[in-house]
Each structure stands twice: as C-alpha cells, then as structure tokens.
Scaffold this active site. Structure first.
Site, PDB file in Angstrom:
ATOM      1  N   SER A  69       0.844  -1.215  -0.096  1.00 57.36           N
ATOM      2  CA  SER A  69       0.025  -0.383  -0.319  1.00 57.36           C
ATOM      3  C   SER A  69       0.781   1.130   0.007  1.00 57.36           C
ATOM      4  CB  SER A  69      -1.009   0.001   1.522  1.00 57.36           C
ATOM      5  OG  SER A  69       0.164   0.042   2.340  1.00 57.36           O
ATOM      6  N   LYS A 140       1.052   4.684   6.879  1.00 60.90           N
ATOM      7  CA  LYS A 140       0.317   5.447   5.545  1.00 60.90           C
ATOM      8  C   LYS A 140       1.271   6.825   5.893  1.00 60.90           C
ATOM      9  CE  LYS A 140      -3.085   2.572   4.832  1.00 60.90           C
ATOM     10  NZ  LYS A 140      -3.084   1.683   3.700  1.00 60.90           N
TER      11      LYS A 140
END
Length: 259
Positions: A69, A140
């Site tokens: 990701s 993230k």
C-alpha cells in the site's frame, strides 16, 4: 635444600597424573567453567532482550511492512524504524510525514480481540521487527492535518489541500491521486492519511461513511517512520517531501471549507 624442596613440591602438584589434588582441581575447573559460561550467557541474553524491548517500546521501534500500500516508498518486507520521540513536547504530525498508527476505532472496528498469549508473543517479535505488526497497526502518509480542507480532484486530477494543488511525486507510477472523489475538512486533533499506492491502499477514503469519517486521532499515532533499516540494500532516511511546502495554514485559506 629449602629451595630444592619447594621446587620438587611444585613439580609434584603440577605434573600430569602425579597428584590427586592437581588432577581433581583440573577436573573441577573443567566441569565448572561451561556451567558458569552458560548462566552468564543466559543472563546476558535476557538483559539484552529486555534492553532492546524497552528501547523499542519508548524510543525507536522496527516495523515490518506487510503490504504494497505504500509502494514505491516502502516495499513488502521492508523494516522501517519508527521514531517514537518525533511528536514529543507538543509536536504533531505534519503533511507528508509517513506515520505508523493504531487504527482501532478508525480503520478497524472496536472490540477485536486476540489470544493473550499469541498477542504477547507476536508483540515481542514485532517489537524486534521479526514479525508482521498487529492487524490494527497501519502505515500511511499524512495528507491533511486538523483544520485542512482536502479535495480530490481538481481539474488537473490532483489532490488539493487548502485550495493548493499538490504534486505528489511519491505516488506509484501506475496510479492517479484518487479515483474516489472526496471533499472533507479534517477535524482538529485528527489526520487524513493515504497510501502512496492509491489503487492498492485501504486508507481514509475507504472509511468516509463510517463513524469518524476515516480520520485518525493524533493520539493514536505510534510514531514517524524515519528510516528504512532493512534490507541493507534499501537503507535510507525517509525525508518529508516538499509537495506540501506551498500549502497555507487553514486560517490563512481564503473562504471556507465544507465537509
């Protein structure tokens, strides 16, 4: 005479096989040394493990990347070193930071429980970077902080923060900033976070309709990923990109945002 007698006595005690006392002393030394070395090794091993775990708990923690990701910035199997002191003394995450956070209550439903024994074992191994993190831990990039209006996308297909388009050079080359449109204002004390591999990242966009709206509370941030520590060929520091350098503070933004 005295000198000769002493010399003979020394020879008798040290000559191989000529004295029970000398042979027994050597036998005792042979038995005791491995036993003491083993105990010393165990104590030293335990002390080192405790020191590493404490260092990992409060200062810098290895974090194993479990998914793609965050590609190309982070790859599967990378071990990043998470600086847990980065946001001390009132400092908070900034736009562009890569952060590790506990997604319980924002990305993951409350009430997920793990067997205490397996949780403790996994936690210890994860703290050493030898196991994947818990399913509630995420990595993230911060795109919006408290008060920011984050919109996607503008006419050029870019994310806008406080009315300024952001050129996200860190994105995966096969991706666009987002295929999911959104227009949000980030509540104070929270963060809007996204993966660099936007088409393969479950991030704030995926939780827009849920309680909390995909925002991550600042107090759930574990720390800032400052370095890739492993594998050796990928060792590098993770610098904050200048993509957000022209973004004004929310108070200086003309007009107002809406969620």
């Amino acid at each position: 005479m005295d000198t000769e007698a002493k010399h003979t006595e020394r020879d008798r005690s040290s000559a191989p096989g000529t004295g029970e006392e000398g042979e027994g002393s050597r036998f005792m030394r042979t038995r005791r040394l491995p036993s003491m070395s083993w105990r010393r090794a165990v104590v030293l091993g335990v002390a080192c493990t405790v020191a590493v775990l404490l260092f990992s708990r409060f200062v810098v923690q290895p974090f194993q990347i479990p998914s793609s990701s965050m590609e190309p910035t982070l790859q599967i199997g990378d071990r990043v070193l998470v600086n847990k002191l980065a946001y001390g003394s009132g400092a908070e995450p900034e736009r562009g930071d890569v952060v590790v956070f506990d997604g319980t209550g924002s990305f993951v439903q409350e009430g997920m429980e793990e067997n205490p024994v397996s949780a403790a074992t996994r936690g210890a191994l994860a703290a050493l970077g030898l196991a994947e993190p818990a399913e509630t831990d995420f990595v993230k990039r911060v795109v919006g902080v408290g008060g920011d209006r984050v919109v996607c996308c503008d006419k050029g297909g870019r994310v806008e923060v406080n009315g300024v388009p952001v050129d996200e050079s860190y994105l995966h080359p096969d991706d666009v900033p987002s295929v999911v449109p959104f227009d949000i204002v980030v509540p104070q004390g929270t963060l809007w976070v996204m993966g660099d591999h936007r088409s393969n990242s479950r991030d704030s966009r995926d939780h827009l309709g849920e309680p909390g709206g995909g925002m991550v509370p600042v107090d759930k941030v574990v720390g800032r990923a400052d370095w890739i520590g492993w594998p050796a060929g990928r060792w590098t520091s993770l610098e904050r990109p200048d993509a957000f350098s022209r973004v004004p503070d929310p108070g200086r933004m003309p007009g107002g945002g809406h969620g």
